[in-house]
Design an enzyme around this catalytic site. Structure first.
Site, PDB file in Angstrom:
ATOM      1  N   CYS A  19     -44.335  36.737 -28.659  1.00 12.52           N
ATOM      2  CA  CYS A  19     -45.394  36.250 -27.775  1.00 12.52           C
ATOM      3  C   CYS A  19     -46.717  36.944 -28.078  1.00 12.52           C
ATOM      4  CB  CYS A  19     -45.020  36.447 -26.307  1.00 12.52           C
ATOM      5  SG  CYS A  19     -44.678  38.154 -25.838  1.00 12.52           S
ATOM      6  N   CYS A  28     -38.489  36.777 -24.616  1.00 13.74           N
ATOM      7  CA  CYS A  28     -39.487  37.082 -23.592  1.00 13.74           C
ATOM      8  C   CYS A  28     -39.373  36.051 -22.471  1.00 13.74           C
ATOM      9  CB  CYS A  28     -40.877  37.040 -24.218  1.00 13.74           C
ATOM     10  SG  CYS A  28     -42.231  36.957 -23.036  1.00 13.74           S
ATOM     11  N   GLU A  29     -39.224  36.516 -21.233  1.00 13.86           N
ATOM     12  CA  GLU A  29     -39.051  35.577 -20.130  1.00 13.86           C
ATOM     13  C   GLU A  29     -40.364  34.906 -19.722  1.00 13.86           C
ATOM     14  OE1 GLU A  29     -39.314  38.264 -16.069  1.00 13.86           O
ATOM     15  OE2 GLU A  29     -37.386  38.157 -17.094  1.00 13.86           O
ATOM     16  N   HIS A  30     -41.484  35.366 -20.278  1.00 16.59           N
ATOM     17  CA  HIS A  30     -42.764  34.752 -19.938  1.00 16.59           C
ATOM     18  C   HIS A  30     -43.111  33.569 -20.841  1.00 16.59           C
ATOM     19  CE1 HIS A  30     -43.199  39.045 -18.548  1.00 16.59           C
ATOM     20  NE2 HIS A  30     -43.373  38.355 -17.446  1.00 16.59           N
ATOM     21  N   HIS A  31     -42.600  33.578 -22.073  1.00 15.52           N
ATOM     22  CA  HIS A  31     -42.912  32.494 -23.004  1.00 15.52           C
ATOM     23  C   HIS A  31     -41.679  31.925 -23.704  1.00 15.52           C
ATOM     24  CE1 HIS A  31     -46.806  34.711 -22.742  1.00 15.52           C
ATOM     25  NE2 HIS A  31     -47.297  33.496 -22.740  1.00 15.52           N
ATOM     26  N   GLN A  90     -39.006  43.981 -21.898  1.00 22.83           N
ATOM     27  CA  GLN A  90     -38.391  45.105 -22.605  1.00 22.83           C
ATOM     28  C   GLN A  90     -38.113  46.289 -21.684  1.00 22.83           C
ATOM     29  OE1 GLN A  90     -40.140  46.004 -26.415  1.00 22.83           O
ATOM     30  NE2 GLN A  90     -39.363  48.091 -26.406  1.00 22.83           N
ATOM     31  N   HIS A 134     -42.602  41.564 -30.535  1.00 28.46           N
ATOM     32  CA  HIS A 134     -42.665  40.492 -29.544  1.00 28.46           C
ATOM     33  C   HIS A 134     -43.396  39.299 -30.147  1.00 28.46           C
ATOM     34  CE1 HIS A 134     -41.559  42.797 -25.732  1.00 28.46           C
ATOM     35  NE2 HIS A 134     -41.531  43.706 -26.697  1.00 28.46           N
TER      36      HIS A 134
END
Length: 236
Positions: A196, A125-128, A166, A194
């Site tokens: 996250c 996940c590019e956010h976490h 995704q 996920h």
């Protein structure tokens, strides 16, 4: 005040501003477009220097967290993380690692869909920067050429090995296969866990995320249903 102190305070103010902007955003996930966000100079630095710099910065992160880097179990961690990031889990960022599939004539004149089911993928996940993992199901209908089955897996893995959302991952796989196979008749369905969601934040360990792409003939209800029925059928 010395120049170094002024520069340090300026950076701290910028970092604080960035953190406050994050706090305003919270856990909302924002995807800017379907291309992986990369700087123009992303690959001017070679892998060895990237690993050296990542190790240095990760060591600092561990130090800030209070970890004792003189401990035998931890002192090699910065280098291991750096190598993992560059050579393994984010290797799909580098276009030199992109698979170059070889196509073959469709000598059997097979005109129905070909499905590669249950392709295991691991992404982040590019956010976490925590794992996304699950199964991809890919299908195409030949326009005159066929592709080696393992190359479909490699396309999935290549785009998975980068920081992702995704939805983007699904489209990137479909667009690459569409371009390689020179056909609009492509379908991709992805089902993923996920971390996250499950290991932080809401802490839901049961939910999964599904995404899909249907192009060309797969927009026909009967063709799409045939594909979905097959991928949802139990393995024997």
């Amino acid at each position: 005040m010395k120049l170094k102190e002024i520069m340090s305070n300026t950076q701290q103010n910028k970092d604080l501003k960035d953190y406050r902007e994050f706090e305003d955003l919270g856990d909302d996930h924002v995807a800017s477009n379907f291309e992986t966000p990369l700087r123009a100079d992303a690959f001017e630095m070679d892998d060895e220097l990237k690993m050296e710099m990542i190790a240095k910065h990760f060591k600092e992160i561990m130090h800030i967290l209070g970890m004792d880097l003189s401990d035998d179990s931890l002192k090699g961690t910065p280098n291991r993380v750096a190598k993992m990031y560059v050579k393994e889990v984010f290797s799909g960022l580098n276009p030199k690692n992109k698979p170059q599939p070889k196509l073959f004539e469709n000598k059997y004149k097979y005109s129905q869909m070909l499905v590669e089911k249950d392709i295991t993928f691991y992404s982040h996940c590019e956010h976490h920067f925590v794992p996304i993992y699950g199964k991809a199901h890919v299908a195409y209908i030949s326009s005159g050429k066929v592709i080696g089955l393992s190359k479909i897996n490699r396309i999935v893995q290549y785009y998975s090995k980068r920081p992702q959302v995704q939805e983007r991952l699904t489209v990137q796989i479909a667009e690459e296969l569409r371009k390689v196979m020179e056909t609009e008749d492509v379908a991709v369905v992805m089902d993923a866990n996920h971390m996250c969601v499950s290991s932080r934040g809401v802490g839901d360990t049961n939910s999964r995320t599904g995404t899909s792409y249907f192009g060309g003939k797969f927009n026909d209800e009967a063709t799409r249903r045939e594909f979905l029925d097959y991928i949802n059928s139990p393995n024997k």
